[in-house]
Design an enzyme around this catalytic site. Structure first.
Site, mmCIF file in Angstrom:
data_model
loop_
_atom_site.group_PDB
_atom_site.id
_atom_site.type_symbol
_atom_site.label_atom_id
_atom_site.label_comp_id
_atom_site.label_asym_id
_atom_site.label_seq_id
_atom_site.Cartn_x
_atom_site.Cartn_y
_atom_site.Cartn_z
ATOM 1 N N LYS A 149 -56.061 -21.183 -18.764
ATOM 2 C CA LYS A 149 -55.841 -20.595 -17.435
ATOM 3 C C LYS A 149 -55.311 -21.668 -16.475
ATOM 4 O O LYS A 149 -55.891 -22.751 -16.382
ATOM 5 C CB LYS A 149 -57.167 -20.017 -16.916
ATOM 6 N N ASP A 180 -37.085 -8.429 -19.485
ATOM 7 C CA ASP A 180 -35.882 -9.161 -19.887
ATOM 8 C C ASP A 180 -36.195 -10.609 -20.260
ATOM 9 O O ASP A 180 -35.467 -11.226 -21.024
ATOM 10 C CB ASP A 180 -34.846 -9.126 -18.762
ATOM 11 N N LYS A 186 -23.370 0.248 -20.211
ATOM 12 C CA LYS A 186 -24.499 -0.205 -21.039
ATOM 13 C C LYS A 186 -24.399 0.361 -22.453
ATOM 14 O O LYS A 186 -24.671 -0.322 -23.435
ATOM 15 C CB LYS A 186 -25.811 0.235 -20.373
ATOM 16 N N ASN A 224 -44.148 -4.506 -15.651
ATOM 17 C CA ASN A 224 -43.345 -3.642 -14.781
ATOM 18 C C ASN A 224 -44.077 -2.316 -14.590
ATOM 19 O O ASN A 224 -45.153 -2.110 -15.154
ATOM 20 C CB ASN A 224 -41.938 -3.449 -15.364
ATOM 21 N N LYS A 256 -24.317 -2.188 -25.515
ATOM 22 C CA LYS A 256 -25.444 -2.245 -26.454
ATOM 23 C C LYS A 256 -25.078 -1.680 -27.818
ATOM 24 O O LYS A 256 -25.758 -1.932 -28.794
ATOM 25 C CB LYS A 256 -26.630 -1.458 -25.895
ATOM 26 N N PRO A 276 -35.347 -10.886 -26.735
ATOM 27 C CA PRO A 276 -34.323 -10.232 -27.548
ATOM 28 C C PRO A 276 -34.056 -8.834 -26.999
ATOM 29 O O PRO A 276 -34.979 -8.183 -26.498
ATOM 30 C CB PRO A 276 -34.977 -10.149 -28.935
ATOM 31 N N ASP A 277 -32.814 -8.395 -27.074
ATOM 32 C CA ASP A 277 -32.501 -7.017 -26.690
ATOM 33 C C ASP A 277 -32.654 -6.167 -27.949
ATOM 34 O O ASP A 277 -31.777 -6.166 -28.821
ATOM 35 C CB ASP A 277 -31.088 -6.934 -26.113
ATOM 36 N N ILE A 278 -33.783 -5.479 -28.052
ATOM 37 C CA ILE A 278 -34.116 -4.772 -29.301
ATOM 38 C C ILE A 278 -33.124 -3.646 -29.557
ATOM 39 O O ILE A 278 -32.635 -3.457 -30.666
ATOM 40 C CB ILE A 278 -35.564 -4.233 -29.236
HETATM 41 O O1 C5P Z 1 -30.645 -3.666 -20.357
HETATM 42 P P1 C5P Z 1 -31.649 -2.635 -19.975
HETATM 43 O O2 C5P Z 1 -33.044 -3.167 -19.954
HETATM 44 O O3 C5P Z 1 -31.322 -1.871 -18.740
HETATM 45 O O4 C5P Z 1 -31.543 -1.565 -21.166
HETATM 46 C C1 C5P Z 1 -32.404 -0.515 -21.255
HETATM 47 C C2 C5P Z 1 -32.473 -0.016 -22.678
HETATM 48 O O5 C5P Z 1 -32.527 -1.104 -23.596
HETATM 49 C C3 C5P Z 1 -33.736 0.769 -22.933
HETATM 50 O O6 C5P Z 1 -33.447 1.696 -23.948
HETATM 51 C C4 C5P Z 1 -34.700 -0.308 -23.406
HETATM 52 O O7 C5P Z 1 -35.740 0.246 -24.178
HETATM 53 C C5 C5P Z 1 -33.790 -1.182 -24.228
HETATM 54 N N1 C5P Z 1 -34.174 -2.601 -24.232
HETATM 55 C C6 C5P Z 1 -34.596 -3.199 -25.384
HETATM 56 N N2 C5P Z 1 -34.907 -4.533 -25.400
HETATM 57 C C7 C5P Z 1 -34.776 -5.270 -24.286
HETATM 58 C C8 C5P Z 1 -34.330 -4.675 -23.096
HETATM 59 C C9 C5P Z 1 -34.047 -3.341 -23.102
HETATM 60 O O8 C5P Z 1 -34.743 -2.517 -26.401
HETATM 61 N N3 C5P Z 1 -35.083 -6.552 -24.317
#
Ligand code: C5P
Length: 398
Positions: free
Chosen positions: A286, A276, A338, A208, A342, A304-306
């Site tokens: 390749k 994501d 959010k 990104n 979260k 994973p959403d850290i």
């Molecule tokens: O869900 P979104 O990507 O908009 O959330 C943004 C926040 O979540 C940021 O603080 C980003 O660093 C954190 N994040 C994360 N792991 C992910 C996606 C987002 O820690 N997989």
């Protein structure tokens, strides 16, 4: 002001060395202990006797002095101080530092030290402006060497321009700022930053537009307040700041592992733009065109959403967890939701619609959302946002 602080002062060989005698006096007046090191060239300008008499300490001059080695080895000498100061820093010593030479006591100490180094360059204006010196200057700044000066003015050689060593009082001010105990002293803060790269095959990836600028500025600002910062960074455009523990990662999964390994922490700030999804069927070779125009199909699996994971930890949850919300519409509404979803304490929301120029740009306009409500900050540089946020984090942890 500097009571109890120890400064290792390396005096290089330049006419400005005479100012180092004043520097020693002023440092001692401020309460610091000064251990002087005089280079061979430095001894042509000031005498070892006057330096050690003013410092009221033993002076070190020779790498191969067995008496010195028996008393205190050069490795230990390089680490016994709180700060290493080089004043004056000559063009020659600067070049040695930039290339990592260690062929005398001063350069060896500078290579061996694990302490911050503050240098006060002093040289003829042409020598300072020479591309080689400017290259070395840039390299040393990237290496995390701190600088004070050079100042502009009339020089001993009769020329005018940048190259004069800063005045001793200014050097003392800078030393005081570097050694000041900040409000985050003794606190550990994890900062994630930059984009992640999710491989498609060994040569291609999905990424990104995050430059890592805001996370880097934040890590720098937190370190400036005295925090011990674990900086977990994806492949960013901007170099990591000095004075932090850099943990480079590439993928979201690597970032997750690195963050978990960096715990425990007093605070964690998630400024990274984490992908994501990753490619579930990434190829280890390749991917080639097959000539039939058939496109490979990529399958995606959720990363994973850290931020959510760390926010929901039962054990080891940092006292303050801060997330970022990069939105393109309904910023406040989406970011507030959010924060709830979260489970983090604060969300720093910003509008990253292309017309704002924020993603990848130098400025940011953020809204800080806490359980007390939301506050919108005026548009300012990412550095200023970082300074303000670091200050708020310090207040929250106080
Ligand atoms: O869900 P979104 O990507 O908009 O959330 C943004 C926040 O979540 C940021 O603080 C980003 O660093 C954190 N994040 C994360 N792991 C992910 C996606 C987002 O820690 N997989």
């Amino acid at each position: 002001m500097l009571a109890g602080k120890r400064v290792l002062l390396i005096i290089g060989g330049g006419i400005a060395a005479f100012k180092s005698l004043t520097l020693i006096r002023e440092l001692r007046a401020a309460g610091a202990r000064v251990t002087p090191v005089l280079t061979g060239a430095g001894a042509q300008f000031v005498t070892p006797l006057s330096v050690s008499a003013l410092a009221a300490e033993k002076i070190y001059q020779d790498l191969f002095d067995l008496t010195d080695e028996a008393e205190m080895g050069h490795i230990e000498l390089s680490r016994a101080a709180d700060l290493v100061v080089v004043a004056p820093l000559t063009a020659d010593l600067m070049a040695k530092m930039a290339t990592g030479l260690a062929n005398d006591l001063a350069s060896t100490l500078l290579l061996a030290t694990d302490k911050p180094v503050l240098a006060a360059p002093a040289m003829n204006v042409r020598m300072w402006q020479h591309p080689a010196t400017q290259r070395n200057f840039a390299t040393l700044k990237d290496d995390g060497i701190l600088f004070v000066g050079p100042d502009e003015g009339e020089m001993a050689c009769g020329e005018f321009g940048p190259g004069r060593m800063s005045e001793p009082a200014d050097i003392v001010d800078k030393i005081t700022a570097v050694l000041a105990n900040g409000p985050l002293e003794g606190r550990h803060v994890i900062v994630t930053s930059g984009p992640t790269h999710e491989p498609i095959d060994p040569v291609r990836y999905i990424a990104n537009r995050s430059s890592g600028a805001q996370g880097t500025a934040l890590a720098r600002a937190l370190a400036a307040l005295g925090a011990e910062v674990s900086f977990v960074t994806g492949p960013a455009d901007v170099p990591p700041p000095a004075g932090v523990r850099v943990i480079p990662v590439e993928t979201a999964l690597e970032m997750q592992t690195a963050v978990q390994a960096a715990l425990p922490a007093d605070a964690a700030v998630f400024a990274a733009a984490v992908a994501d999804w990753h490619v579930a069927n990434a190829s280890d070779q390749k991917i080639k065109k097959d000539g039939r125009g058939v496109l490979p199909v990529l399958e995606f699996a959720e990363n994973p959403d850290i931020l959510a994971e760390i926010s929901h930890l039962k054990r080891n949850r940092p006292a303050l967890v801060v997330g970022f919300a990069a939105e393109t519409d309904n910023v406040l509404k989406n970011a507030t939701a959010k924060r709830q979803r979260k489970g983090c304490d604060w969300i720093v929301a910003n509008d990253v619609s292309p017309e704002t120029g924020i993603m990848g740009g130098a400025e940011n306009a953020v809204t800080l959302i806490t359980d007390a409500g939301s506050e919108s900050w005026p548009r300012m540089s990412k550095d200023a946002v970082a300074t303000r946020l670091a200050q708020r984090i310090a207040e929250a942890l106080a």
